[in-house]
Design an enzyme around this catalytic site. Structure first.
Site, PDB file in Angstrom:
ATOM      1  N   SER A  61       5.874   4.270  55.827  1.00 34.72           N
ATOM      2  CA  SER A  61       4.621   4.463  55.101  1.00 34.72           C
ATOM      3  C   SER A  61       3.825   5.603  55.713  1.00 34.72           C
ATOM      4  CB  SER A  61       3.789   3.194  54.957  1.00 34.72           C
ATOM      5  OG  SER A  61       2.806   3.421  53.961  1.00 34.72           O
ATOM      6  N   HIS A  66      -9.412  10.389  60.074  1.00 38.05           N
ATOM      7  CA  HIS A  66     -10.512  11.305  59.751  1.00 38.05           C
ATOM      8  C   HIS A  66     -11.537  11.167  60.860  1.00 38.05           C
ATOM      9  CE1 HIS A  66     -12.485  13.970  56.834  1.00 38.05           C
ATOM     10  NE2 HIS A  66     -13.587  13.537  57.417  1.00 38.05           N
ATOM     11  N   CYS A  81       5.685  -0.866  56.953  1.00 37.90           N
ATOM     12  CA  CYS A  81       6.498  -2.014  56.579  1.00 37.90           C
ATOM     13  C   CYS A  81       7.262  -2.468  57.825  1.00 37.90           C
ATOM     14  CB  CYS A  81       7.452  -1.664  55.444  1.00 37.90           C
ATOM     15  SG  CYS A  81       8.607  -0.326  55.813  1.00 37.90           S
TER      16      CYS A  81
END
Length: 252
Positions: A61, A66, A81
């Protein structure tokens, strides 16, 4: 079923002020520490005194960040996962590579609650994976193998109710006995909880009969709402389990 785990990290301190190279280095290191496969990575710098936004794409994934250096804050988002342990390794790597920073971590199991509609299929898998559980349950139910299979289904329904409640739930005495047998297969039970429930469902006995009775009544109300009328053989009011059973650690 659990498809993966999603971590949200709120961070303050030096990590919010790292340059692009250093922050990507930490994220890539965290991915590798978790055993993940890195596909691509990129980061954008908004200029001096401003933050950065970066992402590491994984076969499992992603990781993203940020930063707001002017507010001493960085937000990490990690979804993977596979086993939760791998995600924890990634989090630990990030934390240890900025030891002067402070972190708040929230982990969410990403799941599709299909256990409710697939109790029969899941029970068959549990029986196939742990044939001795069926044998032990059959002994409890005086040799009736079909009743034993039904009993395992009732335990699965009860555990599903526990996983979706923030209150303590208590089973009937007979459901509790079958649950005890399931717990004895510690690795299989732990794997079942992680795969289908998103967390480990603990069994915590108590001598407080009044509280247990209230928990049992709550269980029956939730059972009626989710599964309809309970089977009288397994859920009658005779022989109430005098123990707190369920997600005790989440009780308010």
């Amino acid at each position: 079923m659990i498809f993966g785990h999603h971590a949200l990290l709120d961070a303050s301190g030096p990590i919010s002020k790292l340059n692009s190279e250093d922050i990507i280095h930490i994220m890539k290191g965290a991915a590798l520490e978790a055993g993940a496969t890195i596909l691509k990575h990129n980061i954008h710098d908004f200029g001096p005194q401003f933050g950065k936004t970066g992402v590491v794409l994984l076969a499992e994934s992603h990781m993203s960040v940020h930063t707001w250096p002017e507010n001493d804050y960085a937000a990490f988002d990690i979804f993977m996962c596979g086993k939760k342990d791998n995600l924890l390794k990634a989090i630990h790597f990030i934390e240890t590579h900025s030891p002067q920073s402070k972190f708040k971590v929230k982990i969410i199991a990403r799941r599709y609650d299909n256990i409710k509609e697939n109790v029969n299929t899941i029970a068959e898998k549990v029986i196939n994976d742990i044939p001795l559980l069926l044998n032990k349950t059959t002994e409890i139910l005086n040799g009736d193998i079909q009743l034993a299979k039904s009993g395992i289904k009732e335990v699965i329904r009860f555990l599903w109710l526990c996983s979706n409640s923030n209150k303590t739930l208590s089973p009937s005495k007979i459901v509790d006995q079958i649950w005890h047998q399931f717990i004895l297969f510690t690795q299989d039970y732990g794997a079942f909880c992680e795969l289908y429930l998103g967390r480990f469902i603990h069994h915590t006995p108590s001598a407080d009969e009044t509280h247990s009775m209230g928990s049992y009544e709550l269980t029956i109300r939730k059972y009626l709402a989710e599964f309809g009328e309970p089977d009288d053989f397994f859920w009658n009011n005779v022989g109430i389990c005098k123990s707190e059973c369920g997600a005790c650690s989440n009780e308010e």
